[in-house]
Design an enzyme around this catalytic site. Structure first.
Site, PDB file in Angstrom:
ATOM      1  N   GLU A 194      44.669  17.515 -17.156  1.00  0.00           N
ATOM      2  CA  GLU A 194      45.879  17.321 -16.102  1.00  0.00           C
ATOM      3  C   GLU A 194      46.268  18.717 -15.642  1.00  0.00           C
ATOM      4  O   GLU A 194      46.257  19.076 -14.401  1.00  0.00           O
ATOM      5  CB  GLU A 194      46.945  16.519 -16.622  1.00  0.00           C
ATOM      6  N   MET A 325      48.969   7.639 -29.053  1.00  0.00           N
ATOM      7  CA  MET A 325      50.196   8.577 -28.654  1.00  0.00           C
ATOM      8  C   MET A 325      50.482   8.708 -27.072  1.00  0.00           C
ATOM      9  O   MET A 325      50.204   9.485 -26.468  1.00  0.00           O
ATOM     10  CB  MET A 325      50.001   9.967 -29.208  1.00  0.00           C
ATOM     11  N   HIS A 451      44.626  -7.667   2.061  1.00  0.00           N
ATOM     12  CA  HIS A 451      43.581  -6.880   2.843  1.00  0.00           C
ATOM     13  C   HIS A 451      44.376  -6.343   3.765  1.00  0.00           C
ATOM     14  O   HIS A 451      45.161  -6.895   4.497  1.00  0.00           O
ATOM     15  CB  HIS A 451      42.494  -7.825   3.283  1.00  0.00           C
TER      16      HIS A 451
END
Length: 472
Positions: A194, A325, A451
């Site tokens: 990240e 965690m 949709h």
């Protein structure tokens, strides 16, 4: 409980004292208060929310969002007919300031919830003096139940000394005052990928060094391989099966010594900044656990059974005990423990707790992987559907990835689900719910999905388990 006249004791007794104001701790405190208990929460930080809200989950997601917008403005709008005249400039100081504004809004929200639910915030460092007694900066408070919710801290790497300037943990990685020319990330897990994504989008060259021969080792192997290919196309470099043997600071940056994990010649690479993201460990320092007889396991986690430690009246939740965690895992444990203390009989299904990597595209998983099912000898059927065949994903211009559902071959019960693609962290909730309620792939396939929506890819993957997807 009468504490009048007791030396060093306050005159306030509680039903529950929670040590730690992170996601597990503050949620446990609030839920306990909702159930009619007198509750206090011990937190030494100036703000509530723990690592997650202050220096973890929330600030990292703020930077991920900001950096994604920056990259889209530079490279992703022309296809939509949006023309940016002139350069798109990076104001890193403003981006970091926005991150802190997001953090401030979240942590002040927790303080508001404490006031609303009449939870007492004991500001300071907590120590368990004895069963039923918690000292906060030397002042003792009595209670029926003590909950350890002190979370975790970054794992050190031998030979790589963190200074939070050149060699940083996730804490320093969120505070860099300039974009590094070359960022080396040690560790191919959630946190490293990240933060590596953030700084790559902002202009850094990023190299990920991982000891194992794959990234995100807890995730489904097929998803991990696909994920790595996407990140590599985005510009991230990977050195898998590689050990970092040492780090040396120079005037120019940091020189890392790398060695093949299976043996071989060492080499050196230079980085401007090194991010150490090799995992986290339970934080129990200063709690006096040994002194009161609370046992730890071989990994330094508090031993529990049903959240109960080896000492009656002392409980533990979150990162300090076994299990993933994850902030939301800690939250669910906090709620479950509060309800147990109130005499209720809560249930927590660890197989239905999802995990998400908030890169672009996102990666999300819940339940078992293919590798785990094969290891357990469980026969299963897999259904996959690519986002490239999903109408909404095409309209968004985000067609990377797929949805994969694993169902029991005999009963069709969903055993695991894995998504790599746009908004995977939201899409996985439907499949976590399916696992929680023992739904079959057929149940999901028969459910109407709007949709055009990304969720239709989930429906189609469920149909594919039975070999009958419609749109591929």
């Amino acid at each position: 409980m009468d504490t009048e006249g007791a030396a060093g004791m306050s005159d306030t007794a509680f039903d529950v004292i929670v040590i730690g104001g992170g996601p597990g701790g503050y949620v446990c405190a609030i839920r306990s208060a909702q159930l009619g208990m007198r509750v206090a929460c011990v937190e030494r930080r100036a703000t509530l929310g723990g690592t997650c809200l202050n220096i973890g989950c929330i600030p990292s997601k703020a930077l991920l969002q900001s950096s994604e917008k920056y990259e889209e403005a530079r490279h992703g709008l022309a296809a939509h007919g949006v023309v940016v005249n002139g350069d798109v400039a990076l104001d890193l100081a403003r981006m970091l300031a926005r991150k802190q504004e997001v953090v401030a809004a979240n942590v002040s929200g927790i303080e508001f919830l404490f006031r609303k639910n009449k939870v007492t915030w004991l500001k300071g460092t907590g120590r368990i003096a004895a069963p039923g007694v918690v000292e906060v900066d030397g002042v003792a408070h009595t209670t029926r139940h003590i909950v350890i919710a002190t979370g975790s801290e970054s794992v050190d790497l031998p030979g790589v000394e963190v200074d939070e300037k050149r060699i940083v943990t996730s804490t320093g990685g969120l505070e860099l005052d300039r974009v590094p020319g070359h960022l080396v990330v040690i560790g191919g897990g959630y946190i490293g990928l990240e933060l590596g994504s953030v700084w790559r989008r902002l202009g850094a060259k990023v190299t990920v060094v991982e000891l194992l021969d794959r990234i995100v080792p807890s995730m489904d192997g097929e998803v991990a391989r696909h994920f790595q290919r996407i990140l590599a196309r985005q510009g991230m470099s990977f050195r898998l099966g590689t050990r970092v043997a040492g780090a040396r600071r120079t005037n120019e940056g940091v020189v890392l010594t790398l060695e093949p994990a299976k043996g071989g010649a060492a080499e050196e690479i230079t980085a401007d900044v090194v991010l150490v993201a090799v995992g986290r460990r339970p934080y129990t320092a200063g709690l006096n656990l040994e002194g009161v007889g609370v046992a730890l396991d071989e990994r330094g986690r508090v031993r529990t059974e049903g959240f109960a430690t080896t000492v009656p009246g002392i409980w533990a939740i979150g990162d300090v005990i076994a299990g993933p965690m994850l902030a939301h895992k800690a939250e669910e444990e906090g709620v479950a423990l509060a309800e147990r203390l109130a005499g209720q009989h809560p249930h927590l299904n660890y197989d239905a707790i999802p995990g998400v990597v908030y890169t672009a595209p996102e990666v999300a998983a819940v339940g078992a992987t293919e590798e785990q099912l094969k290891e357990r000898g469980i026969a299963f059927r897999a259904g996959k559907f690519p986002f490239s065949a999903n109408g909404r994903a095409r309209a968004m211009g985000e067609t990377e990835g797929f949805v994969k559902i694993l169902a029991d071959a005999a009963t069709d019960r969903i055993l695991g689900a894995h998504i790599i693609g746009p908004d995977a962290g939201t899409l996985i909730a439907e499949l976590a719910l399916a696992i929680e309620f023992s739904a079959s792939a057929e149940d999901v396939a028969r459910t109407s999905h709007a949709h055009p929506s990304l969720n239709e890819a989930v429906k189609e993957a469920a149909l594919a388990v039975a070999g009958r997807p419609i749109h591929i």
